[in-house]
Design an enzyme around this catalytic site. Structure first.
Site, PDB file in Angstrom:
ATOM      1  N   ASP A  71      10.138   9.067 -15.784  1.00 59.99           N
ATOM      2  CA  ASP A  71      10.109   8.120 -16.894  1.00 59.99           C
ATOM      3  C   ASP A  71      11.501   7.522 -17.016  1.00 59.99           C
ATOM      4  O   ASP A  71      12.505   8.239 -16.955  1.00 59.99           O
ATOM      5  CB  ASP A  71       9.681   8.774 -18.200  1.00 59.99           C
ATOM      6  CG  ASP A  71       9.142   7.719 -19.168  1.00 59.99           C
ATOM      7  OD1 ASP A  71       8.085   7.132 -18.870  1.00 59.99           O
ATOM      8  OD2 ASP A  71       9.780   7.457 -20.199  1.00 59.99           O
ATOM      9  N   ASP A 157      15.799  -5.221 -12.096  1.00 59.44           N
ATOM     10  CA  ASP A 157      16.905  -5.220 -11.120  1.00 59.44           C
ATOM     11  C   ASP A 157      17.617  -6.577 -10.972  1.00 59.44           C
ATOM     12  O   ASP A 157      18.844  -6.606 -10.845  1.00 59.44           O
ATOM     13  CB  ASP A 157      16.416  -4.739  -9.743  1.00 59.44           C
ATOM     14  CG  ASP A 157      16.246  -3.229  -9.698  1.00 59.44           C
ATOM     15  OD1 ASP A 157      16.866  -2.534 -10.525  1.00 59.44           O
ATOM     16  OD2 ASP A 157      15.489  -2.746  -8.838  1.00 59.44           O
ATOM     17  N   LYS A 177      21.443   0.710  -3.545  1.00 62.67           N
ATOM     18  CA  LYS A 177      20.953   1.075  -4.886  1.00 62.67           C
ATOM     19  C   LYS A 177      20.737   2.585  -4.975  1.00 62.67           C
ATOM     20  O   LYS A 177      21.125   3.230  -5.954  1.00 62.67           O
ATOM     21  CB  LYS A 177      19.652   0.320  -5.219  1.00 62.67           C
ATOM     22  CG  LYS A 177      19.143   0.672  -6.623  1.00 62.67           C
ATOM     23  CD  LYS A 177      17.852  -0.037  -7.023  1.00 62.67           C
ATOM     24  CE  LYS A 177      17.362   0.500  -8.373  1.00 62.67           C
ATOM     25  NZ  LYS A 177      16.033   0.023  -8.763  1.00 62.67           N
ATOM     26  N   HIS A 182      20.409   5.473 -11.329  1.00 64.76           N
ATOM     27  CA  HIS A 182      19.962   6.458 -12.317  1.00 64.76           C
ATOM     28  C   HIS A 182      18.937   7.416 -11.703  1.00 64.76           C
ATOM     29  O   HIS A 182      18.969   8.613 -11.915  1.00 64.76           O
ATOM     30  CB  HIS A 182      19.373   5.727 -13.533  1.00 64.76           C
ATOM     31  CG  HIS A 182      18.361   4.658 -13.191  1.00 64.76           C
ATOM     32  ND1 HIS A 182      18.585   3.712 -12.220  1.00 64.76           N
ATOM     33  CD2 HIS A 182      17.108   4.416 -13.658  1.00 64.76           C
ATOM     34  CE1 HIS A 182      17.516   2.925 -12.124  1.00 64.76           C
ATOM     35  NE2 HIS A 182      16.609   3.338 -12.985  1.00 64.76           N
TER      36      HIS A 182
HETATM   37  P1  ITT Z   1       4.661   4.823 -14.116  1.00 66.47           P
HETATM   38  O1  ITT Z   1       4.579   5.278 -15.564  1.00 66.47           O
HETATM   39  O2  ITT Z   1       3.333   4.637 -13.480  1.00 66.47           O
HETATM   40  O3  ITT Z   1       5.589   5.680 -13.313  1.00 66.47           O
HETATM   41  P2  ITT Z   1       6.023   2.525 -15.249  1.00 66.47           P
HETATM   42  O4  ITT Z   1       6.657   1.322 -14.645  1.00 66.47           O
HETATM   43  O5  ITT Z   1       5.036   2.308 -16.369  1.00 66.47           O
HETATM   44  O6  ITT Z   1       5.342   3.361 -14.067  1.00 66.47           O
HETATM   45  P3  ITT Z   1       7.885   3.836 -17.044  1.00 66.47           P
HETATM   46  O7  ITT Z   1       6.932   3.988 -18.175  1.00 66.47           O
HETATM   47  O8  ITT Z   1       8.811   4.966 -16.732  1.00 66.47           O
HETATM   48  O9  ITT Z   1       7.139   3.534 -15.683  1.00 66.47           O
HETATM   49  O10 ITT Z   1       8.738   2.535 -17.311  1.00 66.47           O
HETATM   50  C1  ITT Z   1       9.942   2.333 -16.652  1.00 66.47           C
HETATM   51  C2  ITT Z   1      10.319   0.868 -16.761  1.00 66.47           C
HETATM   52  O11 ITT Z   1      11.743   0.769 -16.855  1.00 66.47           O
HETATM   53  C3  ITT Z   1       9.905   0.129 -15.512  1.00 66.47           C
HETATM   54  O12 ITT Z   1       8.587  -0.397 -15.610  1.00 66.47           O
HETATM   55  C4  ITT Z   1      10.978  -0.950 -15.452  1.00 66.47           C
HETATM   56  O13 ITT Z   1      10.642  -2.006 -16.308  1.00 66.47           O
HETATM   57  C5  ITT Z   1      12.218  -0.240 -16.001  1.00 66.47           C
HETATM   58  N1  ITT Z   1      12.966   0.397 -14.905  1.00 66.47           N
HETATM   59  C6  ITT Z   1      13.134   1.721 -14.693  1.00 66.47           C
HETATM   60  N2  ITT Z   1      13.849   1.953 -13.580  1.00 66.47           N
HETATM   61  C7  ITT Z   1      14.132   0.747 -13.067  1.00 66.47           C
HETATM   62  C8  ITT Z   1      14.831   0.324 -11.923  1.00 66.47           C
HETATM   63  O14 ITT Z   1      15.352   1.179 -11.056  1.00 66.47           O
HETATM   64  N3  ITT Z   1      14.924  -0.998 -11.696  1.00 66.47           N
HETATM   65  C9  ITT Z   1      14.381  -1.892 -12.542  1.00 66.47           C
HETATM   66  N4  ITT Z   1      13.690  -1.578 -13.649  1.00 66.47           N
HETATM   67  C10 ITT Z   1      13.564  -0.258 -13.909  1.00 66.47           C
END
Ligand code: ITT
Length: 198
Positions: A71, A157, A177, A182
Site C-alpha cells: 500500500d 511518476d 527508480k 520508496h
Molecule cells: P493495488 O491496491 O491493487 O495494489 P493500487 O494502485 O490501488 O493497487 P494503492 O491503493 O496502494 O494501490 O494506491 C497507491 C497509489 O499511490 C497508486 O495507485 C499511485 O497513484 C500512487 N503511487 C504509489 N507508488 C507510486 C509510484 O511508485 N509511482 C507513482 N505513483 C505511485
C-alpha cells in the site's frame, strides 16, 4: 521462495519483481485475486488487509506460498499530506492516471503555496507460509514538477521530481527508480526483517 503479490496494479508488480530479483523470492501474480475494500486509515492496515485477503483466497484454492501486499501513496506537504493513503482514488474512481496528476497539480496551484515538496510512501506487508507476518516502510522525498515529463513508470511518476528540481521518476530508467524508490527501500527493510527472523 514462492511469493504471490496482492495487487491489481501492473506498475507495482513489475517494479516489485525487479526489486526482488536475486533475493531468492520469486514473485508471482494470482490472476483470480479479488481485492478487499481498502480503508482510509493507514498504509500498514491496507497492506496487511491485501496480503491476508490473498492468503485466504490462495488457501481456499489449495495453493501454497507466501503473500505480499503493497500500500503506497504520494503526500504533498502544502496539502497537509494529501492525497496520501487515498492516492489511488484521487480525482474520483473513473479518473485516468493523467486526470489524477492534473488534479493534483491544480489543487497545489489553488493552494497558492511555494512549497512543492512531496514524498512517496510505501508499506509492504508479508505473510510467510507459516503465517508469520512482517511489515516494512519506505519513503522518498522529492518535489512536484509544474508540468508532467517523461513516459516511464506509472501514475504520479511524471510529476515527481527526484531530487527536487531534477528529473521526474518518469524520466528515470526502471533500474534508476528501483535503486532509490520508496518501494525499493521498503523491500530492503522487509528482507532484512525476514532474514533476521529466520
Ligand atoms: P493495488 O491496491 O491493487 O495494489 P493500487 O494502485 O490501488 O493497487 P494503492 O491503493 O496502494 O494501490 O494506491 C497507491 C497509489 O499511490 C497508486 O495507485 C499511485 O497513484 C500512487 N503511487 C504509489 N507508488 C507510486 C509510484 O511508485 N509511482 C507513482 N505513483 C505511485
Amino acid at each position: 521462495m514462492r511469493v504471490f503479490v496482492a495487487t491489481n496494479n501492473p506498475g507495482k508488480l513489475r517494479e516489485l519483481r525487479a526489486i526482488f530479483a536475486g533475493s531468492g523470492w520469486d514473485l508471482e501474480s494470482y490472476l483470480e485475486y479479488a481485492e478487499p475494500d481498502e480503508g482510509p486509515i493507514s498504509y500498514g492496515d491496507n497492506a496487511a488487509l491485501k496480503a491476508r485477503a490473498l492468503r485466504a483466497q490462495l488457501e481456499a484454492a489449495g495453493i501454497d506460498g507466501g503473500v505480499l501486499g503493497d500500500d503506497s501513496g504520494i503526500e504533498v506537504t502544502a496539502l497537509a499530506g494529501r492525497p496520501g493513503v487515498l492516492s489511488a482514488r484521487f480525482g474520483g474512481a473513473a479518473a485516468s492516471w493523467e486526470d489524477r496528476r492534473m488534479a493534483l497539480l491544480r489543487e497545489l496551484a489553488s493552494e497558492g503555496s511555494d512549497d512543492r515538496s512531496a514524498r512517496f510512501v510505501c508499506v509492504l506487508h508479508f505473510v510467510d507460509r507459516a503465517g508469520r507476518e512482517f511489515s516494512a516502510r519506505g519513503e522518498i522525498r522529492g518535489s512536484l514538477a509544474t508540468t508532467e515529463r517523461g513516459s516511464a513508470g506509472f501514475s504520479f511518476d511524471p510529476i515527481f521530481e527526484y531530487p527536487p528540481g531534477a528529473r521526474t521518476f518518469a524520466e528515470f530508467s526502471e533500474e534508476e527508480k528501483n535503486a532509490v524508490s520508496h518501494r525499493a527501500r521498503a523491500a530492503q527493510a522487509l528482507l532484512d526483517a525476514v532474514r533476521a527472523a529466520v
